[in-house]
Every structure is written in structure tokens, then in C-alpha cells.
Design a protein around this motif. Structure first.
Motif, PDB file in Angstrom:
ATOM      1  N   THR A   6       0.835  -1.195   0.000  1.00 54.67           N
ATOM      2  CA  THR A   6       0.000   0.000   0.000  1.00 54.67           C
ATOM      3  C   THR A   6       0.873   1.248   0.000  1.00 54.67           C
ATOM      4  N   VAL A   7       0.453   2.266  -0.732  1.00 59.92           N
ATOM      5  CA  VAL A   7       1.141   3.553  -0.698  1.00 59.92           C
ATOM      6  C   VAL A   7       0.861   4.217   0.638  1.00 59.92           C
ATOM      7  N   THR A   8       1.935   4.570   1.358  1.00 61.28           N
ATOM      8  CA  THR A   8       1.778   5.183   2.676  1.00 61.28           C
ATOM      9  C   THR A   8       2.160   6.654   2.711  1.00 61.28           C
ATOM     10  N   ASP A   9       2.899   7.128   1.682  1.00 64.47           N
ATOM     11  CA  ASP A   9       3.281   8.539   1.666  1.00 64.47           C
ATOM     12  C   ASP A   9       3.720   8.915   0.260  1.00 64.47           C
ATOM     13  N   LEU A  10       3.560  10.178  -0.063  1.00 67.41           N
ATOM     14  CA  LEU A  10       4.057  10.748  -1.311  1.00 67.41           C
ATOM     15  C   LEU A  10       4.999  11.891  -0.959  1.00 67.41           C
ATOM     16  N   GLY A  11       5.970  12.135  -1.803  1.00 66.36           N
ATOM     17  CA  GLY A  11       6.917  13.208  -1.523  1.00 66.36           C
ATOM     18  C   GLY A  11       7.922  12.852  -0.453  1.00 66.36           C
ATOM     19  N   ALA A  12       8.153  11.576  -0.218  1.00 71.51           N
ATOM     20  CA  ALA A  12       9.135  11.158   0.783  1.00 71.51           C
ATOM     21  C   ALA A  12      10.548  11.422   0.275  1.00 71.51           C
ATOM     22  N   SER A  13      11.496  11.541   1.196  1.00 70.57           N
ATOM     23  CA  SER A  13      12.897  11.792   0.844  1.00 70.57           C
ATOM     24  C   SER A  13      13.801  10.731   1.427  1.00 70.57           C
ATOM     25  N   VAL A  22       2.734   0.716 -14.575  1.00 73.96           N
ATOM     26  CA  VAL A  22       3.883   1.151 -13.790  1.00 73.96           C
ATOM     27  C   VAL A  22       3.659   2.565 -13.250  1.00 73.96           C
ATOM     28  N   VAL A  23       3.751   2.685 -11.934  1.00 72.23           N
ATOM     29  CA  VAL A  23       3.623   3.997 -11.292  1.00 72.23           C
ATOM     30  C   VAL A  23       4.953   4.463 -10.707  1.00 72.23           C
ATOM     31  N   GLY A  24       5.918   3.549 -10.539  1.00 70.68           N
ATOM     32  CA  GLY A  24       7.198   3.934  -9.968  1.00 70.68           C
ATOM     33  C   GLY A  24       8.262   2.891 -10.232  1.00 70.68           C
ATOM     34  N   MET A  25       9.510   3.239  -9.888  1.00 75.52           N
ATOM     35  CA  MET A  25      10.638   2.320 -10.022  1.00 75.52           C
ATOM     36  C   MET A  25      11.214   2.044  -8.635  1.00 75.52           C
ATOM     37  N   ASN A  26      11.177   0.779  -8.218  1.00 78.16           N
ATOM     38  CA  ASN A  26      11.685   0.394  -6.900  1.00 78.16           C
ATOM     39  C   ASN A  26      13.139   0.827  -6.755  1.00 78.16           C
ATOM     40  N   THR A  27      13.464   1.444  -5.615  1.00 74.72           N
ATOM     41  CA  THR A  27      14.805   2.009  -5.456  1.00 74.72           C
ATOM     42  C   THR A  27      15.441   1.702  -4.108  1.00 74.72           C
ATOM     43  N   ALA A  28      14.687   1.746  -3.030  1.00 71.94           N
ATOM     44  CA  ALA A  28      15.271   1.558  -1.696  1.00 71.94           C
ATOM     45  C   ALA A  28      14.226   0.975  -0.768  1.00 71.94           C
ATOM     46  N   ALA A  29      14.699   0.448   0.364  1.00 72.97           N
ATOM     47  CA  ALA A  29      13.780  -0.123   1.350  1.00 72.97           C
ATOM     48  C   ALA A  29      14.430  -0.111   2.717  1.00 72.97           C
ATOM     49  N   SER A  43      35.167  12.164   0.260  1.00 73.87           N
ATOM     50  CA  SER A  43      35.109  13.158  -0.811  1.00 73.87           C
ATOM     51  C   SER A  43      33.725  13.249  -1.441  1.00 73.87           C
ATOM     52  N   GLU A  44      32.775  12.456  -0.975  1.00 74.64           N
ATOM     53  CA  GLU A  44      31.459  12.448  -1.596  1.00 74.64           C
ATOM     54  C   GLU A  44      30.477  13.314  -0.809  1.00 74.64           C
ATOM     55  N   ASP A  45      29.747  14.143  -1.531  1.00 73.88           N
ATOM     56  CA  ASP A  45      28.785  15.025  -0.910  1.00 73.88           C
ATOM     57  C   ASP A  45      27.483  14.303  -0.606  1.00 73.88           C
ATOM     58  N   SER A  46      26.726  14.886   0.321  1.00 77.16           N
ATOM     59  CA  SER A  46      25.399  14.354   0.616  1.00 77.16           C
ATOM     60  C   SER A  46      24.479  14.566  -0.579  1.00 77.16           C
ATOM     61  N   GLU A  47      23.675  13.544  -0.877  1.00 75.73           N
ATOM     62  CA  GLU A  47      22.715  13.637  -1.972  1.00 75.73           C
ATOM     63  C   GLU A  47      21.354  13.153  -1.503  1.00 75.73           C
ATOM     64  N   THR A  48      20.326  13.725  -2.085  1.00 78.98           N
ATOM     65  CA  THR A  48      18.969  13.385  -1.666  1.00 78.98           C
ATOM     66  C   THR A  48      18.100  13.060  -2.871  1.00 78.98           C
ATOM     67  N   LEU A  49      17.309  11.988  -2.747  1.00 70.38           N
ATOM     68  CA  LEU A  49      16.242  11.713  -3.699  1.00 70.38           C
ATOM     69  C   LEU A  49      14.947  12.183  -3.070  1.00 70.38           C
ATOM     70  N   ASN A  50      14.310  13.130  -3.702  1.00 73.02           N
ATOM     71  CA  ASN A  50      13.069  13.710  -3.180  1.00 73.02           C
ATOM     72  C   ASN A  50      11.854  13.175  -3.927  1.00 73.02           C
ATOM     73  N   ASN A  51      10.699  13.462  -3.350  1.00 77.48           N
ATOM     74  CA  ASN A  51       9.411  13.157  -3.998  1.00 77.48           C
ATOM     75  C   ASN A  51       9.276  11.673  -4.331  1.00 77.48           C
ATOM     76  N   MET A  52       9.749  10.854  -3.429  1.00 74.22           N
ATOM     77  CA  MET A  52       9.648   9.405  -3.614  1.00 74.22           C
ATOM     78  C   MET A  52       8.276   8.904  -3.181  1.00 74.22           C
ATOM     79  N   ILE A  53       7.851   7.814  -3.797  1.00 80.00           N
ATOM     80  CA  ILE A  53       6.645   7.112  -3.358  1.00 80.00           C
ATOM     81  C   ILE A  53       7.047   6.158  -2.242  1.00 80.00           C
TER      82      ILE A  53
END
Length: 449
Positions: A235-242, A282-289, A250-260
Motif C-alpha cells: 500500500t502507498v503510505t506517503d508521497l513526496g518522501a525523501s 507502472v507507477v514507480g521504479m523500486n529504489t530503496a527499502a 570526498s562524496e557530498d550528501s545527496e537526496t532523492l526527493n518526492n519518492m513514493i
């Protein structure tokens, strides 16, 4: 918001968001000291990277030692390795329990429905991805979404990052294709592949409706890299998650925004797979958990966002964050030591010299070079690369690429990133005895960015 340290080591932590590509292996062709990695500190709300790269061998303990504290990202097909006292396997494999929800209530009290084999309809337009990381002596697995009949495929960047060979199997036919990288964008975690000699493939159907909280969804992916698509209802529990990566080395912080955000049994290997709406589109691409709890929280890039990035890559539009095709490659590991503002310990980066870097905090002095010459200190040289042909060896210090003065490993990566495979550049370096050298080198095609 979930926080993810962006690093090579495949280690996840309790209640944290984890990238889902499976990898295992060891760094190849570099001295052991140069290839070493520090452990990830296991603390709540800290997690693993989007990079989907090789696990660190030599820091694991007994197989199956996963669960509440931390968990590894994968059970790839290479040499077994682990991080933070865990071997490959993220709790869904035998012996682990960090992410093992069952239908009904399991030992952790989860009532989340477990994944089951995907139906033919759910499998349509979804493919299985296997990669080889030749310079890492590793293999990885993930998932992709078919965009066109002639073999354009959408996936996560971390599924194919650092790969030297990619093979793709169409789940519904079992046919396997060689694939090349059209381009990638690590900041958006999107990549596009092209299958060789593909035709008459069945693309996935993209939903043109907006997803809303409470919608039923199904996550389809190459769960645990087992070579069979699994479908996890949720079930979709939130929209716009980060989901945010924390800065390391040497790597900077990065953010993925507006995730389902979804509550579904999404696990390692599902990265790049399809999140289907209730109509099977298809409504989204699985990326993290999440990892380390019985109830899994998954994150997917909205399909319209992923396609916007993919379209710019397909059109060949170079941006400040994407790589079209493959990056230029010199073929070395680079040491970078710096003072830590907190503890006084050095911070070391092992960088392959192709515009990418892999940071290591809290270590110093592992390369063996004590050169005071300003530049990028070579920790090791990969065989059969431009660096090897030029005669570079561990302990040398690269001081100049073309007209660009090199001050450290980051500067070297940036200088190489300005070029394309096939470019010939002048390179100057100082050896461990203090002798200066200059040579013309022709950069080769590196691993996927």
C-alpha cells in the motif's frame, strides 16, 4: 526522512533505507592495503548506499549473522564477502531474519504479506539484470523496465554502477541479451540501457494517472537476485518522501526527493523493478527499502520523474550530473589523505580515476607512500589500462593532466571526467624516488558511472 551513508560497503542498519542491488566480491588488481575498507558504524537511522557496488571482504563473520543490528545487501555470485560482521544476505536469505515477513505473523510480529512469484501479466515489460564488476572481481543483480520494442531499458544507476559487463534476461521469454549503458545520472539514481540486437520486446505500460496514499500497489523485481521475478503486494503510505545519502570522505550528501513510500516486502535485487498500480501499470521504479525490521518500508521513484531523466539521457543531453555512455578511464586506485576536523585521523579515498570515488573515513597510511609531492598518490594500477601502459606504479604521484594541475585524488577524478574515452592527454607524475616523468596516454572506456 531516512539517512544513507553513500559508500561502497554493503552494510545496512536498523530502521534504515537500503539500496536494493545485490553485490558481492573483492577489489581486483590492487594491493590489499589499497583495497581495504573501513566498517560502517551501525547506528539507528544510518544505512547503506545507492551505489550498489562490491561488498568489503574480510570484515564479515559467520554466515547468517544478520537481523536487528545490520544486514548485508546481497548474495551475488562472486566470492563471499561481508561487512560489519555480516556476510552476503540481507535477512531474507537462509539464516537471516532482518527482512523475513510472512503471510500471517512471523517471529518478529510482522503481518506483512510476503512476496510470491510474479504472474505473466505482472512480469510483462520487466527484466532481470546481471552485471560483472571486472575491476572489483564482483557480480551484481537487479531489475529493469522495458521502455521500447528495440530494447531500451530503465533501471537504477546503482544497479549498473561500476559494471564492466551487463546481461539482461526478459522474464517472460527467458531470452538473454548483452546490454550497454546509454547513460546514467547518479544524483537521480536513473540509468538507461540498450539491449543488443533486441526487437519486438513488450514494453511495460506506464500509468497516466496520479498515485495517491492508500492505493494498492505491487512491487515486481528480481528479489534476492534469484533470477525469478517476485511480486510483493502493498500500500502507498506517503508521497513526496525523501531518502538522503550522508556525506563521507570526498562524496557530498545527496537526496532523492518526492519518492513514493510504500509498505511492501521489497528486498535486495528489486532495484530498478516496477511498482505497479492496481490496474497493473507502472507507477514507480523500486529504489530503496528499510532494513532491520519485520515490516518493510519501500521507496520508489515516481515513473514520470524517472522517465524525464531517462528521456534526457536518450536524447544525449549532457547535464552537470549525468554521464552519456561510459566515462573515460585511466586505470588506477588513488589514495587521498586529509586531516579529520574531529578526531585528527586521516580520511582515505580509493578512486579509480574515472570521475568516481569511494571514500573511507577513519583510516590513514594504508597506501604505503610517504611522498610529500602535491598530487594524487597512486595506490595501485589495474592491469591492461592506460596507466599500466604508461608505466605508473603504486607510490607514484600524478601532478598534472593536460594543463590541469592535480592536487589530490578528487582533482584527478575531475580532470579525467572532463574527457571522453579515446582522448589522448599528457600526464605528468613523480615516482617514489622523486624522479619526474611525462607521457601521452589514451584514455579507455571505464566501468559504468
Amino acid at each position: 526522512m531516512s539517512t544513507i551513508p553513500r559508500r561502497r560497503l554493503a552494510a545496512a542498519v536498523t530502521a534504515a533505507a537500503a539500496a536494493l542491488a545485490l553485490t558481492v566480491g573483492t577489489a581486483a588488481e590492487l594491493p590489499a592495503a589499497a583495497a581495504a575498507h573501513t566498517s560502517t558504524v551501525a547506528t539507528t537511522q544510518s544505512a547503506i548506499p545507492f551505489t550498489g557496488q562490491a561488498t568489503d571482504p574480510g570484515q564479515g563473520t559467520d554466515p547468517g549473522q544478520s537481523g536487528g543490528q545490520s544486514s548485508g545487501l546481497g548474495q551475488g555470485k562472486g566470492t563471499q564477502g561481508g561487512t560489519n560482521g555480516v556476510t552476503p544476505g540481507n535477512g531474507t536469505a537462509p539464516g537471516g531474519n532482518a527482512q523475513s515477513p510472512n503471510t500471517g505473523q512471523d517471529s518478529n510480529g510482522s503481518t506483512q504479506q510476503e512476496a510470491s512469484p510474479a504472474s505473466a501479466e505482472e512480469s510483462t515489460g520487466v527484466i532481470l539484470i546481471d552485471t560483472e564488476l571486472g575491476y572489483e572481481n564482483a557480480e551484481a543483480a537487479g531489475t529493469g523496465i522495458v521502455l521500447s520494442k528495440d530494447g531500451l531499458v530503465l533501471t537504477n544507476n546503482h544497479v549498473i554502477a561500476d559494471s564492466t559487463k551487463i546481461s539482461v534476461t526478459v522474464a517472460t521469454t527467458g531470452k538473454t541479451y548483452e546490454a550497454s549503458v546509454v547513460g546514467s545520472d547518479s544524483t537521480k539514481d536513473v540509468a538507461v540501457l540498450q539491449l543488443k540486437d533486441a526487437s519486438n520486446l513488450q514494453p511495460a505500460t506506464v500509468d497516466d494517472d496520479s498515485v495517491t496514499v492508500g492505493d494498492d500497489v505491487t512491487a515486481v523485481g528480481n528479489s534476492e537476485g534469484q533470477g525469478q521475478l517476485q511480486a510483493a503486494d502493498g500500500t502507498v503510505t506517503d508521497l513526496g518522501a525523501s531518502v538522503t545519502t550522508t556525506a563521507q570522505g570526498s562524496e557530498d550528501s545527496e537526496t532523492l526527493n518526492n519518492m513514493i513510500q510504500v509498505q511492501a516486502d521489497i528486498v535486495s535485487g528489486d532495484s530498478g523493478g516496477a511498482l505497479l498500480g492496481d490496474e497493473g501499470e507502472v507507477v514507480g521504479m523500486n529504489t530503496a527499502a528499510s532494513s532491520g525490521s519485520a515490516t518493510v518500508t519501500g521507496f520508489a521513484i515516481p515513473i514520470e520523474s524517472a522517465l524525464t531523466t531517462a528521456e534526457s539521457i536518450i536524447d544525449g543531453q549532457q547535464t552537470s550530473t549525468n554521464t552519456i555512455g561510459y566515462p573515460a578511464f585511466l586505470g588506477i586506485g588513488v589514495q587521498q589523505d586529509s586531516q579529520s576536523t574531529q578526531s585528527g585521523q586521516g580520511s582515505q579515498s580509493i578512486q579509480p580515476g574515472d570521475g568516481n570515488s569511494n571514500s573511507q573515513s577513519g583510516q590513514s597510511g594504508q597506501s604505503g607512500s610517504t611522498s610529500q609531492t602535491a598530487g594524487a598518490v597512486v595506490a595501485g594500477v589495474y592491469e591492461d589500462t592506460p596507466a599500466a601502459e604508461a608505466g605508473l606504479t603504486a607510490g607514484d604521484t600524478i601532478t598534472q593532466i593536460g594543463s590541469t594541475q592535480i592536487t589530490d585524488g578528487t582533482a584527478l577524478s575531475s580532470a579525467i571526467a572532463e574527457h571522453k574515452p579515446g582522448d589522448t592527454v599528457s600526464m605528468s607524475w613523480t615516482d617514489a624516488d622523486g624522479q619526474s616523468h611525462t607521457a601521452e596516454v589514451t584514455l579507455t572506456e571505464g566501468p559504468a558511472a
